[in-house]
Design a protein around this motif. Structure first.
Motif, PDB file in Angstrom:
ATOM      1  N   ASN A 192      46.347 -66.054  33.675  1.00  0.00           N
ATOM      2  CA  ASN A 192      45.510 -67.025  34.390  1.00  0.00           C
ATOM      3  C   ASN A 192      44.757 -67.967  33.460  1.00  0.00           C
ATOM      4  N   PRO A 231      46.078 -63.767  28.825  1.00  0.00           N
ATOM      5  CA  PRO A 231      46.306 -63.414  30.232  1.00  0.00           C
ATOM      6  C   PRO A 231      46.939 -64.585  30.972  1.00  0.00           C
ATOM      7  N   GLU A 278      38.172 -63.873  22.280  1.00  0.00           N
ATOM      8  CA  GLU A 278      37.951 -62.555  22.901  1.00  0.00           C
ATOM      9  C   GLU A 278      37.101 -62.699  24.164  1.00  0.00           C
ATOM     10  N   ARG A 287      46.021 -62.676  20.248  1.00  0.00           N
ATOM     11  CA  ARG A 287      46.682 -61.823  21.217  1.00  0.00           C
ATOM     12  C   ARG A 287      47.359 -62.687  22.277  1.00  0.00           C
ATOM     13  N   CYS A 312      39.244 -64.272  26.956  1.00  0.00           N
ATOM     14  CA  CYS A 312      40.222 -63.316  27.493  1.00  0.00           C
ATOM     15  C   CYS A 312      39.538 -62.251  28.356  1.00  0.00           C
ATOM     16  N   THR A 313      38.351 -61.848  27.951  1.00  0.00           N
ATOM     17  CA  THR A 313      37.592 -60.885  28.760  1.00  0.00           C
ATOM     18  C   THR A 313      37.256 -61.485  30.121  1.00  0.00           C
ATOM     19  N   ALA A 348      38.951 -63.848  31.654  1.00  0.00           N
ATOM     20  CA  ALA A 348      40.202 -63.949  32.405  1.00  0.00           C
ATOM     21  C   ALA A 348      40.598 -62.603  33.014  1.00  0.00           C
ATOM     22  N   ASP A 349      40.430 -61.525  32.247  1.00  0.00           N
ATOM     23  CA  ASP A 349      40.762 -60.192  32.752  1.00  0.00           C
ATOM     24  C   ASP A 349      39.824 -59.787  33.889  1.00  0.00           C
ATOM     25  N   ALA A 350      38.552 -60.241  33.808  1.00  0.00           N
ATOM     26  CA  ALA A 350      37.569 -59.888  34.835  1.00  0.00           C
ATOM     27  C   ALA A 350      37.756 -60.685  36.119  1.00  0.00           C
ATOM     28  N   ARG A 351      38.412 -61.859  36.018  1.00  0.00           N
ATOM     29  CA  ARG A 351      38.611 -62.738  37.189  1.00  0.00           C
ATOM     30  C   ARG A 351      40.103 -63.055  37.346  1.00  0.00           C
ATOM     31  N   PRO A 352      40.935 -62.056  37.612  1.00  0.00           N
ATOM     32  CA  PRO A 352      42.392 -62.261  37.638  1.00  0.00           C
ATOM     33  C   PRO A 352      42.862 -63.225  38.726  1.00  0.00           C
TER      34      PRO A 352
END
Length: 272
Positions: free
Chosen positions: A159, A157, A128, A154, A131-132, A134-138
């Motif tokens: 990246n 992402p 988790e 899940r 993934c957080t 990765a979502d914050a640094r696309p």
């Protein structure tokens, strides 16, 4: 066992126990005249469950009661074993200086930043958290290198890139291509006693480190180049701070020299 007996009789011997086992306990019983040390590297019972764990706890304690010295790799382990033994020495983990020097300093500038992790991905790995990040640094890459024993629940992402396990020299070379080193471990009974070797390797390469708040890493909040997240909500800010961190080659070199295995065991004074 008889071959070991002949070896012990042939000269001065230090018996070092690296993992609590029936074999190790038998060696201690048969070699009472040898000075002995238990290298408490982890909370070994925490790796087991059921009957195996029930058997490991008393076995480890009997080994602790029989050895002359205990080397604890983390503050948590030292505190625990001080209740059972009079000579417990804190000896943190360390690094292989030759491996670090073979690859040189890490790159510190590039438009696309690489946040990387090298190591086993198992029950203690916090998917988790990753993934957080990765979502914050696309626009950045999250590079995870090592065997996967616990897959994410899940879809990852795009990246996040999974790469296979490799040898130690190749692993250090891979770290030198990161811009930020990651230690995303869950906070639980198993990780409470952990002092991750990758922390020393990351910092010796000049990398800033983002870690969850666990084990010995909890005590490093505020150290230069170390960014500890208390929850997933901290991740974007910590990632920004880590990317902006300017490493110093001289500091990294000094850190590496101070944290070699040779320096650790010299400080432990086992042979005095």
């Amino acid at each position: 066992m008889s071959a070991i007996g002949y070896f012990v009789e042939g000269g001065s011997t230090l018996l070092a126990i690296g993992k609590p086992s029936v074999f190790a306990l038998e060696l201690l019983k048969r070699s009472r005249d040898c000075p002995s040390v238990y290298d408490a590297m982890d909370d070994f019972p925490a790796f087991y469950a059921g009957l195996s764990r029930c058997a490991m706890v008393p076995r480890e304690r009997e080994i602790v009661q029989r050895v002359d010295v205990i080397l604890a790799s983390s503050s948590s382990l030292k505190s625990r074993w001080m209740n059972f033994h009079k000579d417990v020495r804190l000896v943190h983990n360390a690094l292989d200086l030759s491996a670090v020097r073979s690859v040189g300093p890490a790159p510190m500038s590039s438009k696309k930043k690489v946040f990387g992790y090298v190591g086993t991905i198992a029950s203690w790995f916090d998917w988790e958290w990753v993934c957080t990040l990765a979502d914050a640094r696309p626009d950045n890459e999250i590079r995870l290198i090592g065997p996967v024993f616990e897959a994410p629940l899940r879809k990852l992402p795009g990246n996040i890139h999974l790469m296979p396990a490799c040898g130690h020299v190749e692993a250090v070379k891979a770290m030198s291509e990161f811009h930020v080193g990651l230690i995303p471990f869950k906070k639980n009974a198993l990780t409470a006693s952990v002092d991750p070797i990758k922390y020393y390797e990351y910092r010796a390469l000049g990398l800033p480190v983002i870690s969850t708040d666990f084990g010995e890493m909890s005590l490093r909040a505020g150290e230069r180049g170390v960014f500890i997240t208390q929850s997933v909500s901290d991740i974007p800010a910590m990632a920004d701070s880590a990317v902006q961190f300017c490493g110093d080659a001289d500091d990294a070199s000094a850190f590496a020299i101070q944290n070699t295995w040779e320096a650790r065991f010299d400080a432990a004074s086992l042979l005095l």
